[in-house]
Design a protein around this motif. Structure first.
Motif, PDB file in Angstrom:
ATOM      1  N   SER A 107       0.816  -1.217   0.000  1.00 65.58           N
ATOM      2  CA  SER A 107       0.000   0.000   0.000  1.00 65.58           C
ATOM      3  C   SER A 107       0.847   1.264   0.000  1.00 65.58           C
ATOM      4  O   SER A 107       0.345   2.355  -0.287  1.00 65.58           O
ATOM      5  CB  SER A 107      -0.959   0.010   1.192  1.00 65.58           C
ATOM      6  OG  SER A 107      -0.272   0.195   2.422  1.00 65.58           O
ATOM      7  N   SER A 112      -1.750   4.703   0.711  1.00 68.50           N
ATOM      8  CA  SER A 112      -2.989   4.308   1.386  1.00 68.50           C
ATOM      9  C   SER A 112      -2.641   3.394   2.554  1.00 68.50           C
ATOM     10  O   SER A 112      -1.488   2.997   2.735  1.00 68.50           O
ATOM     11  CB  SER A 112      -3.920   3.576   0.408  1.00 68.50           C
ATOM     12  OG  SER A 112      -3.316   2.356  -0.013  1.00 68.50           O
ATOM     13  N   TRP A 116      -7.015  -1.475  -1.931  1.00 72.08           N
ATOM     14  CA  TRP A 116      -8.431  -1.268  -2.228  1.00 72.08           C
ATOM     15  C   TRP A 116      -8.715  -1.733  -3.648  1.00 72.08           C
ATOM     16  O   TRP A 116      -7.795  -1.854  -4.465  1.00 72.08           O
ATOM     17  CB  TRP A 116      -8.788   0.208  -2.038  1.00 72.08           C
ATOM     18  CG  TRP A 116      -8.595   0.636  -0.612  1.00 72.08           C
ATOM     19  CD1 TRP A 116      -7.441   1.090  -0.051  1.00 72.08           C
ATOM     20  CD2 TRP A 116      -9.551   0.573   0.442  1.00 72.08           C
ATOM     21  NE1 TRP A 116      -7.609   1.348   1.289  1.00 72.08           N
ATOM     22  CE2 TRP A 116      -8.912   1.036   1.616  1.00 72.08           C
ATOM     23  CE3 TRP A 116     -10.886   0.186   0.508  1.00 72.08           C
ATOM     24  CZ2 TRP A 116      -9.559   1.112   2.839  1.00 72.08           C
ATOM     25  CZ3 TRP A 116     -11.542   0.265   1.729  1.00 72.08           C
ATOM     26  CH2 TRP A 116     -10.873   0.724   2.884  1.00 72.08           C
ATOM     27  N   HIS A 119      -7.035  -0.203  -6.741  1.00 76.95           N
ATOM     28  CA  HIS A 119      -5.576  -0.219  -6.856  1.00 76.95           C
ATOM     29  C   HIS A 119      -5.137  -1.305  -7.838  1.00 76.95           C
ATOM     30  O   HIS A 119      -5.568  -2.457  -7.739  1.00 76.95           O
ATOM     31  CB  HIS A 119      -4.931  -0.474  -5.496  1.00 76.95           C
ATOM     32  CG  HIS A 119      -5.083   0.655  -4.534  1.00 76.95           C
ATOM     33  ND1 HIS A 119      -5.154   0.477  -3.164  1.00 76.95           N
ATOM     34  CD2 HIS A 119      -5.191   1.993  -4.743  1.00 76.95           C
ATOM     35  CE1 HIS A 119      -5.283   1.649  -2.574  1.00 76.95           C
ATOM     36  NE2 HIS A 119      -5.299   2.576  -3.517  1.00 76.95           N
TER      37      HIS A 119
END
Length: 261
Positions: A107, A112, A116, A119
């Motif tokens: 991430s 982030s 998610w 992505h």
């Protein structure tokens, strides 16, 4: 890097936190590749200094005041984040969610916490993630949920997250907070390897023995102002530290580390 702009340059920077002045008329410059410790007691403005770098806090608009990162005073925050790997206790706590250690490191490419659906993880990202986890000796934790890791393990995972971009510098806010003696020793050894590999270290701490031997310069903060700044051997004296912390100490140096008694 003599012709490169400073990594971070403060000129007469003042920052308010509510009605309180947290930093007052601070001027300092940190070069690219430089290993620096910023030392001071609680409430001296250390965390605010970090938050001005990450743009969580903004200086007051005062004539003659500026804060530049890599020669620029205006950045898109998403462009800036890959250049500075920031690790704080707040960030570590934010990462203690329903994510595996590998997801947290991946991430870092998206700025982030966790991955998610939108992505898009590319093979090169996965390769760099695996390399960073090997480097921090947490590859064996890849499939473990962050909530099951020890504090030391979680902190090393978050450092790996900060390093996936190969940033210009690693910025550490109180790196050994809440760590036991063994985890503290392991983390300091890890930071020494990172510094030896050429990544700049900017360490913010109130623990003198966090200052690894590779750090050559120390900036002392007191009551929101620069109290002293210079080579480690000149700055870390018993008299100066007594004035900084308001307590008389015996200062001992051993194997490149400084200790207070």
């Amino acid at each position: 890097m003599q012709n490169e702009p400073p990594l971070i340059e403060y000129r007469n920077v003042t920052v308010n936190r509510g009605q309180r002045i947290a930093l007052e008329n601070v001027s300092l410059s940190i070069g690219q590749g430089e290993n620096v410790a910023i030392l001071g007691p609680n409430g001296s403005g250390k965390s605010t200094l970090i938050k001005t770098i990450t743009r969580e806090c903004y200086p007051r608009l005062i004539p003659g005041s500026s804060l530049r990162i890599l020669g620029r005073d205006t950045w898109n925050i998403f462009e800036l984040r890959p250049l500075l790997g920031v690790v704080s206790s707040d960030l570590v706590l934010s990462c203690l969610g329903p994510y595996t250690a590998r997801e947290i490191v991946l991430s870092g490419f998206f700025s982030s916490i966790g991955l998610w659906p939108h992505h898009h993880v590319r093979p090169a990202m996965e390769e760099k993630t695996d390399q960073a986890m090997e480097r921090l000796e947490v590859a064996h934790l890849a499939a473990r949920p962050m909530t099951e890791l020890s504090t030391g393990e979680a902190r090393r995972v978050v450092i790996a997250r900060a390093l996936v971009h190969e940033p210009r510098a690693l910025v550490l806010d109180e790196p050994t907070a809440s760590l036991d003696l063994h985890a503290t020793y392991e983390l300091r050894c890890t930071l020494r390897r990172i510094a030896a590999a050429g990544t700049g270290i900017i360490m913010v701490t109130h623990h003198l023995d966090d200052i690894i031997p590779e750090i050559g310069r120390v900036i002392l903060l007191k009551a929101g102002r620069v109290f002293a700044d210079g080579p480690k051997e000149e700055i870390l004296t018993a008299d100066r530290l007594a004035a900084l912390f308001g307590t008389r100490f015996e200062l001992v140096r051993r194997d490149g580390y400084y200790h207070l008694w």
